[in-house]
Design an enzyme around this catalytic site. Structure first.
Site, PDB file in Angstrom:
ATOM      1  N   SER A 171     -20.148  -9.526  15.526  1.00 45.32           N
ATOM      2  CA  SER A 171     -19.215 -10.208  14.643  1.00 45.32           C
ATOM      3  C   SER A 171     -19.666 -10.233  13.180  1.00 45.32           C
ATOM      4  O   SER A 171     -18.860 -10.535  12.309  1.00 45.32           O
ATOM      5  CB  SER A 171     -19.018 -11.646  15.115  1.00 45.32           C
ATOM      6  OG  SER A 171     -20.219 -12.373  15.018  1.00 45.32           O
ATOM      7  N   LYS A 199     -23.147 -14.407   6.043  1.00 44.14           N
ATOM      8  CA  LYS A 199     -21.980 -14.398   6.931  1.00 44.14           C
ATOM      9  C   LYS A 199     -21.225 -15.703   6.717  1.00 44.14           C
ATOM     10  O   LYS A 199     -21.860 -16.763   6.546  1.00 44.14           O
ATOM     11  CB  LYS A 199     -22.484 -14.277   8.372  1.00 44.14           C
ATOM     12  CG  LYS A 199     -21.402 -14.178   9.436  1.00 44.14           C
ATOM     13  CD  LYS A 199     -22.055 -14.004  10.820  1.00 44.14           C
ATOM     14  CE  LYS A 199     -21.021 -13.806  11.929  1.00 44.14           C
ATOM     15  NZ  LYS A 199     -21.687 -13.548  13.239  1.00 44.14           N
ATOM     16  N   SER A 253     -24.206  -9.977  17.822  1.00 48.43           N
ATOM     17  CA  SER A 253     -23.438  -9.964  16.567  1.00 48.43           C
ATOM     18  C   SER A 253     -24.244  -9.624  15.328  1.00 48.43           C
ATOM     19  O   SER A 253     -23.665  -9.327  14.285  1.00 48.43           O
ATOM     20  CB  SER A 253     -22.747 -11.310  16.373  1.00 48.43           C
ATOM     21  OG  SER A 253     -21.621 -11.408  17.210  1.00 48.43           O
TER      22      SER A 253
END
Lengths: 470, 470
Positions: free
Chosen positions: A157, A82, A181
């Site tokens: 996310s 990420k 997330s």
């Protein structure tokens, strides 16, 4: 083996082939680069692709393995990060316009861990701007698209982490989980996502969202792979003041021991108030599967769960605003509207509200800890519905119309408040073909039992063998 | 023995006499009630005097001791409680008008501990309203007066605890210490005051000021007595979520072992920037005494100390406002102006300021912990000057005129931030006869070394043998 078959090997399958020399790390990376090229125009999983760097790393891995320096099950495995994990010399955007050109001069602790294990970081993955939202509809990079239906959201996310793993672009990825997330995109993309216990994995070099809630978590296609990644990243790190110095296990040991005799509680409150009927039916089937495997499943009353959103929101938003206070003052126009609104809400929160929420959190955690004296695990759905469409700002569940973002993050947040290790594992599909996740939470620092139950469920079903129609 | 001589016995001296039957608990309580009657018109130490109840308790103690049921060194000893410790059935005002009629239906953990040890609670003691100020000039009960000069403040917020112990009205008392509220009145009244490590003593049943800073501390005339009281109240209590489950020592053991070889650091920063010349000279003499006893005393650089007031204020004020948010909304006119102003400041603090302060606190604590890898103790003055006059809102130190309240609480706050155990011990007098305190801080949960050094200093000097001119 076809490119696609290579890319859908599990990490542990690929590791056996790599270790024995039956598979070249270079071939494995090339297969993944091909897969990314073939699919990322539709998915938009990557913010930064490290094609040359990962090929170079693959050649090094090949030389090392050939000369007998095999580093372990992640050696030569293509992974993604990420884009909030610091990567030395590689830009790290946090999904934002404001930090578009930020190039860290250190690696995050987990980046280091991956490199030390020989894993090959193939790229930096799409995310909701500043990790502050559950859709990964990113105004600066465009939305992440769900591999099961590119008109749908990945969830967020860590949306790019979810889509890249589900689509066979990487064999595993790291997301981060502050309110769900990791688990939301894992559930909506049909993969396994673990939020470890708060303090289990170092957050050194992780761009923060909310210091008292943030965790680092592995996203993989199988539960065993998840344990392998956790093995690589878990452990104490004095550079993260919230890292806890408690022993690390080999999380693959005992993973096959089943759920016979485990006491599993299904909370009576909160989790089933606002939930799609298909998700609810799927959940009931999953709980029967676990019962069939010998677990003792029963309802448990936890009234304080009703406070989850109030506590979590009053903590997360001001903590995020404290991180971004200068961005709010000087660069507010460079943020997406949704993120800016959330940060402004946080900046306007009085300290007294935050303090009351932190105190309520202590009561919440005491009540949850009390429950866990009687139960090994808690079982809930991960997300209340299958992935909605990207162009769908609200959803209707059993007659109630609500903002999409409010519904997506509802069922994951309680376990960030109390810090419990929590995994989501694929548990079925909606009628229109979108994945559904089953959420399993356990006692603090008992990732082993959480993964053991997830593995038992996974092996008793075949959801994890399905591939998205890409 | 005269009444006054009886009242100036130390707890350990009185305990020997009580245990052997040479002193009757009833006589001891009567002597103290006489002393209170003779002095409290001038001192105003007590908010609630429990004359009948304590005589009844003394008669019970006499019976128990006579029948061989001696409970230990606090049995039959008259003690006082700052009026924020819950006492079952006895009003507990927190020094306020708003809670003037509050009668708890439970005892605080420390009230219980005193009762279980056979100590006799002779009354509830004067304090700064809601413990939120360092003078104990209480608008509802009148000011507490310093026994060394009744025109001077006692310091606060545990002013009645300081004056009652110094004046021989009780043999020991409990104060509470959030920014110095035990140590300031102990220093200004010429007694020993200990702020134990944060988490060492249960705060169950203590009306809160600031949940992340509050501590409970013994105030006595000798260091050994302080250890005896700490023995009685220290220990884990699951009813206080911040209570730490770490072993309790007998704090009198080893107290005579001296300071030979102990490494004592004198911070270069902060503590000596704003300090009366007499206090400074006294401090230098005290450090030479410790050196003469074999301690290795040296300067240490701790730059982050300069952040003490910013960190402490940004945490304490909003936490206090969170406690009193309903009082602020509904009863603001019933508070003293100074307390109301502080609470309103706290209520208007943004959450982001509080969060930044809590994060700065982590850095502060890390730096202080690093220092303590090289030092056993830190040595500083307790308060920058002798007790000012009650009618004196500002003081002048070396040419600078400042608010009295700002000066009084300046040197004690750093050790609430980091939670270190910290004691003040009498170390001399100003030219106009007001006591001066020496502050000794140690490693977390190392109260034993702190008390050992204080004892060595006390025994090498005779400040603790002086009595106020009452």
């Amino acid at each position: 083996m076809s490119t696609s078959d290579l890319c859908y090997l599990s990490i542990s399958e690929a590791a056996d082939l790599l270790q024995s020399g039956k598979l070249s790390p270079v071939d494995l990376i090339n297969a993944h680069l091909d897969r990314i090229e073939a699919t990322d125009g539709r998915l938009n999983s990557f913010i930064t692709l490290l094609a040359e760097e990962s090929l170079e790393a693959a050649r090094n891995a090949e030389r090392s393995i050939n000369s007998g320096d095999y580093l372990g099950p992640l050696h030569g495995i293509p992974v993604g990060l990420k884009d909030l994990y610091y990567t030395k010399g590689v830009r790290t955007t946090i999904g934002s316009k404001i930090l578009r050109d930020f190039v860290p001069d250190t690696d995050a602790a987990v980046t280091e861990s991956f490199k030390n294990a020989g894993a090959i970081i193939i790229g930096k993955l799409q995310m909701h701007e500043f990790a502050l939202g559950p859709t990964s509809i990113n105004p600066h990079d465009g939305p992440a698209h769900n591999p099961w239906n590119v008109e749908r959201v990945t969830g967020g996310s860590s949306g790019g982490s979810g889509s890249s793993v589900a689509a066979g672009q990487v064999m595993g990825a790291l997301g981060s989980d502050t309110g769900g997330s990791v688990r939301i995109p894992a559930a909506l993309c049909g993969i396994v996502g673990l939020k470890p216990t708060f303090g289990r994995v170092s957050r050194y070099g992780v761009y923060p969202l909310s210091w008292s809630l943030d965790t680092v978590g592995p996203m993989t296609r199988t539960v065993r792979d998840n344990a392998l990644v956790l093995n690589t990243i878990a452990g104490h790190d004095s550079r993260d003041p919230w890292s806890v110095d408690t022993p690390v296990e080999d999380y693959t040991l005992g993973i096959e021991n089943g759920v016979e005799g485990l006491r599993i509680g299904i909370p009576n409150e909160y989790f089933f108030d606002l939930i799609d009927a298909e998700v609810s039916r799927t959940f009931d089937q999953a709980s029967h599967v676990l019962e069939g495997l010998g677990a003792r499943v029963e309802r448990v009353f936890i009234p304080i769960l009703e406070r989850s959103l109030a506590i979590s929101g009053s903590i997360m938003m001001p903590e995020a605003a404290a991180v971004h206070i200068d961005h709010l003052r000087n660069r507010a126009d460079d943020m997406g509207k949704d993120v800016r609104d959330r940060l402004e809400t946080g900046a306007l929160t009085p300290a007294t509200d935050y303090i009351v929420a932190q105190q309520a959190r202590r009561l919440f955690n005491r009540d949850l800890a009390d429950v866990m004296t009687n139960f090994d695990l808690l079982l809930t759905p991960t997300v209340a519905l299958g992935a909605p469409r990207i162009d769908q700002p609200s959803v209707t569940i059993e007659g109630s119309t609500l903002p999409t973002v409010a519904v997506l993050a509802r069922l994951t947040r309680p376990f960030n408040i109390c810090g419990f290790p929590t995994v989501t594992v694929p548990s079925g599909f909606t009628k229109d073909g979108m994945p559904i996740g089953l959420q399993i939470a356990g006692r603090v620092f008992d990732e082993a039992t959480v993964l053991r139950a997830a593995y038992a469920y996974e092996q008793a079903t075949d959801w994890h063998t399905r591939r998205p129609p890409l």
